[in-house]
Design a protein around this motif. Sequence first.
Motif, PDB file in Angstrom:
ATOM      1  N   ALA A   1       0.830  -1.206   0.000  1.00 29.38           N
ATOM      2  CA  ALA A   1       0.000   0.000   0.000  1.00 29.38           C
ATOM      3  C   ALA A   1       0.865   1.257   0.000  1.00 29.38           C
ATOM      4  O   ALA A   1       0.591   2.229  -0.726  1.00 29.38           O
ATOM      5  CB  ALA A   1      -0.929  -0.010   1.213  1.00 29.38           C
ATOM      6  N   TYR A   2       1.946   1.236   0.806  1.00 34.19           N
ATOM      7  CA  TYR A   2       2.836   2.395   0.834  1.00 34.19           C
ATOM      8  C   TYR A   2       3.520   2.601  -0.538  1.00 34.19           C
ATOM      9  O   TYR A   2       3.704   3.726  -1.000  1.00 34.19           O
ATOM     10  CB  TYR A   2       3.893   2.216   1.923  1.00 34.19           C
ATOM     11  CG  TYR A   2       3.409   2.570   3.300  1.00 34.19           C
ATOM     12  CD1 TYR A   2       2.872   3.825   3.570  1.00 34.19           C
ATOM     13  CD2 TYR A   2       3.483   1.659   4.339  1.00 34.19           C
ATOM     14  CE1 TYR A   2       2.425   4.152   4.835  1.00 34.19           C
ATOM     15  CE2 TYR A   2       3.039   1.971   5.606  1.00 34.19           C
ATOM     16  CZ  TYR A   2       2.505   3.215   5.847  1.00 34.19           C
ATOM     17  OH  TYR A   2       2.060   3.531   7.106  1.00 34.19           O
ATOM     18  N   ARG A   3       3.897   1.500  -1.180  1.00 30.88           N
ATOM     19  CA  ARG A   3       4.527   1.626  -2.502  1.00 30.88           C
ATOM     20  C   ARG A   3       3.562   2.217  -3.516  1.00 30.88           C
ATOM     21  O   ARG A   3       3.945   3.058  -4.344  1.00 30.88           O
ATOM     22  CB  ARG A   3       5.009   0.243  -2.962  1.00 30.88           C
ATOM     23  CG  ARG A   3       6.260  -0.233  -2.226  1.00 30.88           C
ATOM     24  CD  ARG A   3       6.588  -1.659  -2.566  1.00 30.88           C
ATOM     25  NE  ARG A   3       7.736  -2.140  -1.797  1.00 30.88           N
ATOM     26  CZ  ARG A   3       8.108  -3.405  -1.732  1.00 30.88           C
ATOM     27  NH1 ARG A   3       7.404  -4.337  -2.377  1.00 30.88           N
ATOM     28  NH2 ARG A   3       9.166  -3.743  -1.022  1.00 30.88           N
ATOM     29  N   ASN A   4       2.283   1.759  -3.426  1.00 32.54           N
ATOM     30  CA  ASN A   4       1.290   2.317  -4.344  1.00 32.54           C
ATOM     31  C   ASN A   4       1.113   3.809  -4.108  1.00 32.54           C
ATOM     32  O   ASN A   4       0.987   4.606  -5.048  1.00 32.54           O
ATOM     33  CB  ASN A   4      -0.040   1.605  -4.155  1.00 32.54           C
ATOM     34  CG  ASN A   4       0.022   0.166  -4.627  1.00 32.54           C
ATOM     35  OD1 ASN A   4       0.815  -0.163  -5.535  1.00 32.54           O
ATOM     36  ND2 ASN A   4      -0.774  -0.695  -4.009  1.00 32.54           N
ATOM     37  N   GLU A   5       1.101   4.191  -2.822  1.00 32.87           N
ATOM     38  CA  GLU A   5       0.978   5.615  -2.537  1.00 32.87           C
ATOM     39  C   GLU A   5       2.194   6.390  -3.054  1.00 32.87           C
ATOM     40  O   GLU A   5       2.059   7.515  -3.557  1.00 32.87           O
ATOM     41  CB  GLU A   5       0.839   5.827  -1.023  1.00 32.87           C
ATOM     42  CG  GLU A   5      -0.530   5.432  -0.494  1.00 32.87           C
ATOM     43  CD  GLU A   5      -0.682   5.758   0.973  1.00 32.87           C
ATOM     44  OE1 GLU A   5      -1.762   5.478   1.510  1.00 32.87           O
ATOM     45  OE2 GLU A   5       0.278   6.306   1.556  1.00 32.87           O
ATOM     46  N   VAL A   6       3.381   5.783  -2.941  1.00 34.44           N
ATOM     47  CA  VAL A   6       4.588   6.458  -3.446  1.00 34.44           C
ATOM     48  C   VAL A   6       4.498   6.651  -4.958  1.00 34.44           C
ATOM     49  O   VAL A   6       4.843   7.719  -5.499  1.00 34.44           O
ATOM     50  CB  VAL A   6       5.846   5.647  -3.073  1.00 34.44           C
ATOM     51  CG1 VAL A   6       7.072   6.178  -3.813  1.00 34.44           C
ATOM     52  CG2 VAL A   6       6.080   5.726  -1.579  1.00 34.44           C
ATOM     53  N   GLU A   7       4.016   5.623  -5.667  1.00 34.80           N
ATOM     54  CA  GLU A   7       3.869   5.746  -7.111  1.00 34.80           C
ATOM     55  C   GLU A   7       2.841   6.827  -7.478  1.00 34.80           C
ATOM     56  O   GLU A   7       3.050   7.612  -8.410  1.00 34.80           O
ATOM     57  CB  GLU A   7       3.443   4.405  -7.702  1.00 34.80           C
ATOM     58  CG  GLU A   7       4.555   3.347  -7.631  1.00 34.80           C
ATOM     59  CD  GLU A   7       4.084   1.986  -8.125  1.00 34.80           C
ATOM     60  OE1 GLU A   7       4.891   1.062  -8.123  1.00 34.80           O
ATOM     61  OE2 GLU A   7       2.899   1.887  -8.513  1.00 34.80           O
ATOM     62  N   LEU A   8       1.702   6.836  -6.699  1.00 32.25           N
ATOM     63  CA  LEU A   8       0.709   7.874  -6.964  1.00 32.25           C
ATOM     64  C   LEU A   8       1.281   9.266  -6.721  1.00 32.25           C
ATOM     65  O   LEU A   8       1.023  10.210  -7.481  1.00 32.25           O
ATOM     66  CB  LEU A   8      -0.520   7.657  -6.068  1.00 32.25           C
ATOM     67  CG  LEU A   8      -1.384   6.434  -6.405  1.00 32.25           C
ATOM     68  CD1 LEU A   8      -2.428   6.225  -5.322  1.00 32.25           C
ATOM     69  CD2 LEU A   8      -2.059   6.626  -7.748  1.00 32.25           C
ATOM     70  N   LEU A   9       2.077   9.389  -5.681  1.00 29.72           N
ATOM     71  CA  LEU A   9       2.689  10.692  -5.396  1.00 29.72           C
ATOM     72  C   LEU A   9       3.652  11.098  -6.497  1.00 29.72           C
ATOM     73  O   LEU A   9       3.760  12.270  -6.870  1.00 29.72           O
ATOM     74  CB  LEU A   9       3.411  10.644  -4.048  1.00 29.72           C
ATOM     75  CG  LEU A   9       2.500  10.636  -2.805  1.00 29.72           C
ATOM     76  CD1 LEU A   9       3.332  10.378  -1.563  1.00 29.72           C
ATOM     77  CD2 LEU A   9       1.788  11.965  -2.684  1.00 29.72           C
TER      78      LEU A   9
END
Length: 595
Positions: free
Chosen positions: A412-420
């Motif tokens: 989930a954190y990686r997905n948020e990093v990609e979205l950011l």
Amino acid sequence: SADGGRNLSLDSIPMGLPMSDPTAWTTAMNNLGMAPMGMTGQPLLPDFDPALGMMTGIPPINPMMPGLGIVPPPIPPDMPAVKEIIHCKSCTLFPPNPHLPPPATRERPPGCKTVFVGGLPENGTEQIIMEVFEQCGEVIAIRKSKKNFCHIRFAEEFMVDKALYLSGYRIRLGSSTDKKDTGRLHVDFAQARDDLYEWECKQRMLAREERHRRRLEEERFRPPSPPPVVHYSDHECSVVAEKLKDDTKFLEAIQTLLTWIERGEVNRRTANNFYSMIQSANSHIRRLVNEKAAHEKEMEEAKEKFKLALSGILVQFEQIVAVYHSASKQKAWDHFTKAQRKNISVWCKQAEEIRNIHNDELMGIRREEEMEMSDEEIEDPSEMKETEESALVSQVEALKEENDSLRWQLDAYRNEVELLKQEQGKASRDEDTTKEQQMKLLQQALQGMQKHLLKVQDEYKKREVELEKVREDKLKIETLLENLKEQESSTSRVCACSQEKECPVEKTLSNSPVKSEREVLLVGIISTFLHVHPFGASIEYICSYLQRLDSKICTAEVEVLMTRLQNTFRQELSGVGASLEKRWKFCGFDGLKMT
């Protein structure tokens, strides 16, 4: 006497107070919103709805209720029982015949302060009427008619009762005997609008005071409303997360979390925050289990204290029963009177019953403890190891689940990093600094999660090593159990051989008059008892002593055993006539010489 007439202090006249005009009473009570009640407490309108104007919890106001001023005060003890002549300045009042019935009156209206006075002399004036009736109390108004009657209104209601006392008196103006100067007074209740209006105002005031008092009581006993739950925001989320970690504020925080979830605050952006709060709530389960264990320990300690106290009480009961039994022996028993013996026997029975009840209760507690201990002893060590192994397996599975949840959180954190990163390219340059800070925070969180994953993997390896050790211990215990079973089989064979050797000894004992070890013990105890009683004792006395040691002993068994041993025990007859009694004596010393 004149002084007694001038100082009339009549407070009340015993009389029934029925209603004359129920219509006026009903109208007044309907205006107040209360159920109209008669003077005896019965409702005048059976179909009256109290919900129209009466507040719940307030009973309908009855004119006979105390404090409303309608029931006159009691008659004072100094009031004359017989009516006497009353002398005034301008007239004289002569009492009626005491043997005649009291004058009739109409039904008393509510709040009545006005009276009707009839039978006045034709030459009577308002001054004479005022002179007669002002002795009953303060007169507010007099309305005189040309037809020898008038209406008098007093200041208070109890003054009407004093005026009614004058009903039936004959009035004479001065010393004249002319018909125009004489008359017979007739005093009765009168219905006036002013009286009814004042009474209704008074009832409304009482009802308002009662409603106000009820409202104050309800507000005082009403529980306070719970505080409102704040709306979700990032700041409030961080505050609730900190409260969830605190044991003292956990209950408040978990209620806020539940309200947010039920409101639908969980979405794709806030899912991770809510997951972390739920995880914090899950960490309190271990604390609650420990608290439960502590309470169970306190309960066990309380049980132990209760058991110790009960055993102490039983010891005291045993001592009290022993005192009763010692008092029941012949040495002390003969010195008591019949009443004292009866009381002692009753007290002894009561004490024995209470002792047996407490003893059964204590034995029940001990049986439960023994059953629990036996259940624990029955369990094999291998089963104990299996339970430990299952506990370790469950812990390993829990660690696996935690490992998987951490991996998902990392994803989930990686997905948020990609979205950011994607939003960083599209957003303006002014927002670059804030995004860089968010990136740094996310990278720090990723590093912390990776370290936690490494720790979990190390613990997982340690648990696997412990599982292997437990399996090895299990194999060793199984081999030890097999060796123990072989040793038990060998010991059983040795016991069988020893029993075969002891059989001839038992055969030799069967030829003697004493057939068992129990009978030998009985012979010894009976011999000791009869040695203490050199003049002998009856078979019932001997059996009562033996039954204290063993309640299963019967009289026939003891008598058969003593008749078999003729060289040890001898039966003699003592007394004459009705007092003839059979007594057993110990003759073992003489029997030893004969044998």
